[in-house]
Write a protein that holds these residues in place. Structure first.
Motif, PDB file in Angstrom:
ATOM      1  N   ASP A 137       0.814  -1.236   0.000  1.00  0.00           N
ATOM      2  CA  ASP A 137       0.000   0.000   0.000  1.00  0.00           C
ATOM      3  C   ASP A 137       0.838   1.273   0.000  1.00  0.00           C
ATOM      4  O   ASP A 137       0.373   2.331   0.445  1.00  0.00           O
ATOM      5  CB  ASP A 137      -0.965   0.039   1.204  1.00  0.00           C
ATOM      6  CG  ASP A 137      -1.927  -1.129   1.159  1.00  0.00           C
ATOM      7  OD1 ASP A 137      -2.359  -1.481   0.047  1.00  0.00           O
ATOM      8  OD2 ASP A 137      -2.222  -1.698   2.231  1.00  0.00           O
ATOM      9  N   ASP A 174      -0.294   8.192 -10.926  1.00  0.00           N
ATOM     10  CA  ASP A 174      -1.694   7.981 -11.311  1.00  0.00           C
ATOM     11  C   ASP A 174      -1.992   6.521 -11.663  1.00  0.00           C
ATOM     12  O   ASP A 174      -3.161   6.126 -11.700  1.00  0.00           O
ATOM     13  CB  ASP A 174      -2.053   8.902 -12.491  1.00  0.00           C
ATOM     14  CG  ASP A 174      -2.033  10.376 -12.082  1.00  0.00           C
ATOM     15  OD1 ASP A 174      -2.074  10.640 -10.859  1.00  0.00           O
ATOM     16  OD2 ASP A 174      -1.956  11.243 -12.967  1.00  0.00           O
ATOM     17  N   HIS A 218      -1.357   4.074  -9.828  1.00  0.00           N
ATOM     18  CA  HIS A 218      -1.630   3.314  -8.599  1.00  0.00           C
ATOM     19  C   HIS A 218      -3.098   3.396  -8.209  1.00  0.00           C
ATOM     20  O   HIS A 218      -3.748   4.415  -8.451  1.00  0.00           O
ATOM     21  CB  HIS A 218      -0.748   3.831  -7.448  1.00  0.00           C
ATOM     22  CG  HIS A 218       0.666   3.417  -7.608  1.00  0.00           C
ATOM     23  ND1 HIS A 218       1.568   4.141  -8.358  1.00  0.00           N
ATOM     24  CD2 HIS A 218       1.329   2.319  -7.160  1.00  0.00           C
ATOM     25  CE1 HIS A 218       2.729   3.512  -8.345  1.00  0.00           C
ATOM     26  NE2 HIS A 218       2.622   2.407  -7.636  1.00  0.00           N
ATOM     27  N   PRO A 219      -3.616   2.344  -7.584  1.00  0.00           N
ATOM     28  CA  PRO A 219      -5.000   2.396  -7.133  1.00  0.00           C
ATOM     29  C   PRO A 219      -5.209   3.514  -6.125  1.00  0.00           C
ATOM     30  O   PRO A 219      -4.280   3.865  -5.380  1.00  0.00           O
ATOM     31  CB  PRO A 219      -5.227   1.030  -6.457  1.00  0.00           C
ATOM     32  CG  PRO A 219      -4.035   0.211  -6.756  1.00  0.00           C
ATOM     33  CD  PRO A 219      -2.935   1.095  -7.241  1.00  0.00           C
ATOM     34  N   GLU A 220      -6.390   4.072  -6.131  1.00  0.00           N
ATOM     35  CA  GLU A 220      -6.778   5.123  -5.181  1.00  0.00           C
ATOM     36  C   GLU A 220      -6.446   4.646  -3.751  1.00  0.00           C
ATOM     37  O   GLU A 220      -6.679   3.486  -3.415  1.00  0.00           O
ATOM     38  CB  GLU A 220      -8.300   5.324  -5.331  1.00  0.00           C
ATOM     39  CG  GLU A 220      -8.880   6.418  -4.494  1.00  0.00           C
ATOM     40  CD  GLU A 220      -9.025   7.720  -5.279  1.00  0.00           C
ATOM     41  OE1 GLU A 220      -9.066   7.652  -6.525  1.00  0.00           O
ATOM     42  OE2 GLU A 220      -9.079   8.776  -4.639  1.00  0.00           O
ATOM     43  N   GLY A 221      -5.896   5.519  -2.973  1.00  0.00           N
ATOM     44  CA  GLY A 221      -5.619   5.169  -1.581  1.00  0.00           C
ATOM     45  C   GLY A 221      -4.204   4.650  -1.362  1.00  0.00           C
ATOM     46  O   GLY A 221      -3.777   4.497  -0.216  1.00  0.00           O
ATOM     47  N   THR A 222      -3.458   4.383  -2.445  1.00  0.00           N
ATOM     48  CA  THR A 222      -2.063   3.959  -2.266  1.00  0.00           C
ATOM     49  C   THR A 222      -1.271   5.140  -1.707  1.00  0.00           C
ATOM     50  O   THR A 222      -1.372   6.255  -2.220  1.00  0.00           O
ATOM     51  CB  THR A 222      -1.435   3.528  -3.620  1.00  0.00           C
ATOM     52  OG1 THR A 222      -2.276   2.560  -4.219  1.00  0.00           O
ATOM     53  CG2 THR A 222      -0.034   2.973  -3.429  1.00  0.00           C
ATOM     54  N   ARG A 223      -0.500   4.890  -0.681  1.00  0.00           N
ATOM     55  CA  ARG A 223       0.340   5.958  -0.146  1.00  0.00           C
ATOM     56  C   ARG A 223       1.544   6.145  -1.079  1.00  0.00           C
ATOM     57  O   ARG A 223       2.143   5.152  -1.520  1.00  0.00           O
ATOM     58  CB  ARG A 223       0.798   5.615   1.269  1.00  0.00           C
ATOM     59  CG  ARG A 223      -0.363   5.523   2.251  1.00  0.00           C
ATOM     60  CD  ARG A 223       0.020   4.859   3.547  1.00  0.00           C
ATOM     61  NE  ARG A 223       0.445   3.488   3.338  1.00  0.00           N
ATOM     62  CZ  ARG A 223       0.869   2.674   4.304  1.00  0.00           C
ATOM     63  NH1 ARG A 223       0.928   3.099   5.548  1.00  0.00           N
ATOM     64  NH2 ARG A 223       1.242   1.437   4.034  1.00  0.00           N
ATOM     65  N   ARG A 227      -2.171  15.459  -5.593  1.00  0.00           N
ATOM     66  CA  ARG A 227      -2.318  13.998  -5.612  1.00  0.00           C
ATOM     67  C   ARG A 227      -2.125  13.396  -4.225  1.00  0.00           C
ATOM     68  O   ARG A 227      -1.985  12.182  -4.092  1.00  0.00           O
ATOM     69  CB  ARG A 227      -1.327  13.397  -6.611  1.00  0.00           C
ATOM     70  CG  ARG A 227      -1.799  13.580  -8.039  1.00  0.00           C
ATOM     71  CD  ARG A 227      -0.691  13.340  -9.028  1.00  0.00           C
ATOM     72  NE  ARG A 227      -1.195  13.336 -10.395  1.00  0.00           N
ATOM     73  CZ  ARG A 227      -1.482  14.433 -11.106  1.00  0.00           C
ATOM     74  NH1 ARG A 227      -1.323  15.626 -10.566  1.00  0.00           N
ATOM     75  NH2 ARG A 227      -1.932  14.335 -12.354  1.00  0.00           N
ATOM     76  N   LYS A 228      -2.093  14.236  -3.228  1.00  0.00           N
ATOM     77  CA  LYS A 228      -1.981  13.788  -1.827  1.00  0.00           C
ATOM     78  C   LYS A 228      -0.734  12.927  -1.574  1.00  0.00           C
ATOM     79  O   LYS A 228      -0.782  11.928  -0.840  1.00  0.00           O
ATOM     80  CB  LYS A 228      -3.230  12.987  -1.397  1.00  0.00           C
ATOM     81  CG  LYS A 228      -4.543  13.710  -1.644  1.00  0.00           C
ATOM     82  CD  LYS A 228      -4.808  14.740  -0.548  1.00  0.00           C
ATOM     83  CE  LYS A 228      -6.123  15.462  -0.721  1.00  0.00           C
ATOM     84  NZ  LYS A 228      -6.029  16.846  -1.159  1.00  0.00           N
TER      85      LYS A 228
END
Ligand SMILES: [Fe+2]
Ligand SMILES: [Fe+2]
Length: 295
Positions: free
Chosen positions: A115, A152, A154-159, A193-194
């Motif tokens: 993750d 981009d 990576h799946p949403e929520g990947t740190r 992109r956090k």
């Protein structure tokens, strides 16, 4: 390049963030200690944010490659401004990465941990039409696109952690001097992109700062040096622990200086010791009486 380390969820992730070893002027005691820490503590990954060598000489690269390949953990390596040929201009322009041959799989490689992804961003260029010398950073459009595409994917929520050699601060705080070209827009893109933090080197003093961008805050974590070219802190590396959404940084060093005393309060222009009033300096203030050699 892309290195999948593990897809199994687990507890906190421990990274060692090393920088500016500058083989040719390395601090032997410091690098022996770091090598032993890595062997003993086995971090999930090691990120080396550039300046492996002093002048990109063949013998310096041989020593760097030997030291890095002996580390038995996943490693990603950024290219620093000292790592592209300095004396051989033909190679500088036409084959700047040839001397990385033995560790080419590690150079600018993305590491995928559970993750969490470590995504490289190139800030070093062979030449800069905007200025001379070419030692400071420049995020080209191509380099940024490459990094953002990787994020981009990576799946949403990947740190996400981004690794670069130069800090992204575009202008020096006290007089607005240009540092990293396109740094502001890059920081904004990463904050949007956090991205958890951008890890960098080049300065030779550690820091842990948060920049305000138009797209929100961006954590900027700098590692010190493991060379004898010190600025205002003894040789050090960052131990970074990521647990859920929190990221903790410890600037480890052989002198047992506490982390807050190691970290500088803003990003300076370069790795030269602070000589003028107003230049950021660490609380420990290990400033060498003479500027460290560049040879
Ligand atoms: Fe450096
Ligand atoms: Fe550098």
């Amino acid at each position: 390049m892309h290195g999948k380390v593990s897809s199994m969820p687990c507890g906190p992730i421990k990274l060692f963030h090393l920088s500016d070893i500058h083989f040719g002027l390395e601090d032997q005691r410091a690098i022996d200690w770091v090598r032993d820490c890595i062997a003993r503590e086995r971090p999930d990954a090691v990120a080396i944010t550039g300046d492996l060598t002093m002048r990109a000489r063949h013998r310096e690269f041989r020593a760097a490659c030997e030291w890095i390949t002996a580390l038995d953990v996943p490693v990603t390596v950024e290219v620093g401004n000292h790592d592209i040929p300095y004396f051989n201009l033909y190679q500088r322009f036409f084959a700047p990465y040839q001397r990385f041959k033995k560790i080419e799989k590690l150079v600018e490689t993305q590491l995928d941990l559970p993750d969490l992804a470590i995504v490289p961003l190139r800030t070093t260029t062979r030449a800069q039409y905007q200025r001379f010398p070419w030692s400071n950073g420049w995020v080209t459009e191509r380099a940024l696109d490459h990094c953002l595409e990787a994020i981009d994917a990576h799946p949403e929520g990947t740190r996400i952690l981004v690794t670069a050699h130069h800090p992204l601060t575009e202008r020096r705080e006290r007089d607005g001097k240009l540092l990293t070209i396109n740094g502001t827009s890059t920081m904004e893109a990463l904050a949007g992109r956090k991205v958890m933090a951008i890890l960098s080197g080049h300065i030779h003093d550690p820091f842990d700062l948060t920049a305000d961008t138009a797209a929100g805050p961006l954590r900027m974590v700098g590692a010190g040096t493991l060379s004898r070219r010190i600025r205002s802190t003894p040789p050090s590396f960052n131990e970074i622990t990521i647990d859920g959404d929190t990221l903790h940084v410890e600037a480890r060093n052989l002198e047992r200086v506490a982390t807050p005393a190691m970290q500088i309060p803003e990003v300076p222009e370069n790795a030269l010791p602070p000589r003028e009033p107003g230049e950021p300096i660490s609380a420990v203030g290990t400033v060498p009486p003479e500027d460290p050699p560049v040879h």
